[in-house]
Design an enzyme around this catalytic site. Sequence first.
Site, PDB file in Angstrom:
ATOM      1  N   TYR A 114       8.315   1.027  24.697  1.00 60.44           N
ATOM      2  CA  TYR A 114       6.516   1.922  23.848  1.00 60.44           C
ATOM      3  C   TYR A 114       6.336   0.694  22.745  1.00 60.44           C
ATOM      4  O   TYR A 114       6.835   0.505  22.321  1.00 60.44           O
ATOM      5  CB  TYR A 114       6.889   3.209  24.183  1.00 60.44           C
ATOM      6  CG  TYR A 114       7.227   4.135  25.742  1.00 60.44           C
ATOM      7  CD1 TYR A 114       6.270   4.801  25.833  1.00 60.44           C
ATOM      8  CD2 TYR A 114       8.597   3.614  25.295  1.00 60.44           C
ATOM      9  CE1 TYR A 114       6.507   5.570  27.088  1.00 60.44           C
ATOM     10  CE2 TYR A 114       9.028   4.798  26.486  1.00 60.44           C
ATOM     11  CZ  TYR A 114       7.969   5.791  26.675  1.00 60.44           C
ATOM     12  OH  TYR A 114       8.408   5.952  28.363  1.00 60.44           O
ATOM     13  N   HIS A 123       3.549   7.111  29.522  1.00 60.01           N
ATOM     14  CA  HIS A 123       3.667   5.382  30.457  1.00 60.01           C
ATOM     15  C   HIS A 123       4.343   4.430  29.479  1.00 60.01           C
ATOM     16  O   HIS A 123       3.886   3.866  28.720  1.00 60.01           O
ATOM     17  CB  HIS A 123       2.995   4.572  31.450  1.00 60.01           C
ATOM     18  CG  HIS A 123       2.617   6.108  32.703  1.00 60.01           C
ATOM     19  ND1 HIS A 123       3.926   6.559  32.813  1.00 60.01           N
ATOM     20  CD2 HIS A 123       1.758   6.799  32.474  1.00 60.01           C
ATOM     21  CE1 HIS A 123       3.523   7.423  33.790  1.00 60.01           C
ATOM     22  NE2 HIS A 123       1.478   7.269  33.560  1.00 60.01           N
ATOM     23  N   LYS A 154       4.136  -2.468  35.266  1.00 60.93           N
ATOM     24  CA  LYS A 154       5.155  -2.908  33.483  1.00 60.93           C
ATOM     25  C   LYS A 154       5.387  -4.370  33.751  1.00 60.93           C
ATOM     26  O   LYS A 154       5.515  -5.322  34.842  1.00 60.93           O
ATOM     27  CB  LYS A 154       6.418  -2.132  33.861  1.00 60.93           C
ATOM     28  CG  LYS A 154       5.844  -0.293  33.576  1.00 60.93           C
ATOM     29  CD  LYS A 154       6.994   0.150  33.335  1.00 60.93           C
ATOM     30  CE  LYS A 154       7.014   1.589  33.751  1.00 60.93           C
ATOM     31  NZ  LYS A 154       5.497   2.270  33.193  1.00 60.93           N
TER      32      LYS A 154
END
Length: 177
Positions: A114, A123, A154
């Site tokens: 993150y 997310h 991602k």
Amino acid sequence: MMAKPKKTIPAKLSDERIVIYDKDGISRLNEKRYGELHENFLSLSFVEGLYLVSKNWISLRDKNKKLLSFEELFDVAQNIDRKLCIRYLAYKDLRNRGYTVRTGLKYGSDFRLYERSNIDEIHSRYLVKVFSEEIPCEISEITGFVRVAHSVRKELIIAIVDADGSVVYYNMGYLKL
């Protein structure tokens, strides 16, 4: 005047996890995004536990109530996770840089990462796959990780740990020409 250091959080070794039952400890660690919160306890992975033991945040005891050192926990964990050493080095490096690092098991990666400024983000933006510089890796294996990361929207970061324990990061992705 020097600030009083916070007490170490009591933790227990439980098979393949580390468990925290102390309510204050659960709150402190969960606030910093460590572990997985359950109804009445917090469970930590071995890499999280090693990191927290190294920072003297937790005091870990085994089933016989023996206090475990970093080295003793490392030995126990390494018998379960053959990539523990490189995973721990990458985890420690990322945490020390201020990132929130969570398990990436669901995505076939070592970690989800993150952004530092978005700790409350739902997310993760990145998946991290850790490799040793000393062990060859097939390009098809990396391509598979890129494909999975792309399919879940991602970015893939490859972390390479060298013989000295230093970590170098590479952002991997598709390039459309």
